[in-house]
Design an enzyme around this catalytic site. Sequence first.
Site, PDB file in Angstrom:
ATOM      1  CG  ASP A   8      -2.042  -1.070   1.039  1.00  0.00           C
ATOM      2  OD1 ASP A   8      -2.005  -1.860   0.075  1.00  0.00           O
ATOM      3  OD2 ASP A   8      -2.904  -1.088   1.930  1.00  0.00           O
ATOM      4  CE  LYS A 106      -4.130  -4.263   0.999  1.00  0.00           C
ATOM      5  NZ  LYS A 106      -4.669  -3.407   1.692  1.00  0.00           N
ATOM      6  CB  CYS A 151      -2.264  -2.866   5.180  1.00  0.00           C
ATOM      7  SG  CYS A 151      -3.782  -2.551   4.858  1.00  0.00           S
TER       8      CYS A 151
END
Length: 203
Positions: A8, A106, A151
């Site tokens: 990310d 995601k 994450c």
Amino acid sequence: MRALLIVDVQNDFCPGGALEVPNGDKVVPVINNLTERFDNIIQTQDWHPRGHWSFASSYPSKEAFESTELQYGEQVLWPDHCVQGEKGSEFHPDLNTVPTQMVIRKGFRKSIDSYSAFYENDFQTTTGLTGYLSERNLDPIYIAGLATDFCVKWSVLDGLKEGFQVYVVEDAIRGININGSVDKALEEMASEGARFVKSYEVE
Ligand code: VGL
Ligand code: ZN
């Protein structure tokens, strides 16, 4: 064969973004340097539809960083971030994505958030990453990116649960930090068996 998993590193998690991680952009040069040493590179990309149930804006009476209960348990509510196709969901412009072989998106199901690169937050819906890594014989997994306490943490814990050896590149991660969540995340990852390395120790 080892792999690098870059979690990310997107505009919205960097300074000026919708859900900025303090100093989030500082991971970019460290990761660019690391990618030169890896033959196998995977990235994740948080990728939400508008009106995602993890957005505080989906609830009239909630503010960002409060929580709510969803079918699968407690869900922290976030400012709208990483909306599909928008600038905030793009990778940081200085991140070298050229050597990346696989991008896992995601969080694209409206009703389920997804922190981990392996499973969505219901702990059941898979992203397919375990299969990809297994079929390519990739292990150990070196993990870098954002955010340490969400994450990155869940990717590390799921990677360990799936039986991979996991190294956290400690100077290539940064956290959001809600009430000490970064320190808690580091402890949790360590106690579940993650190993910590500095980027310059990675040969
Ligand atoms: C993340 C909160 C919401 C992360 C993604 O990348 O850590 N955190 N969505
Ligand atoms: Zn998100």
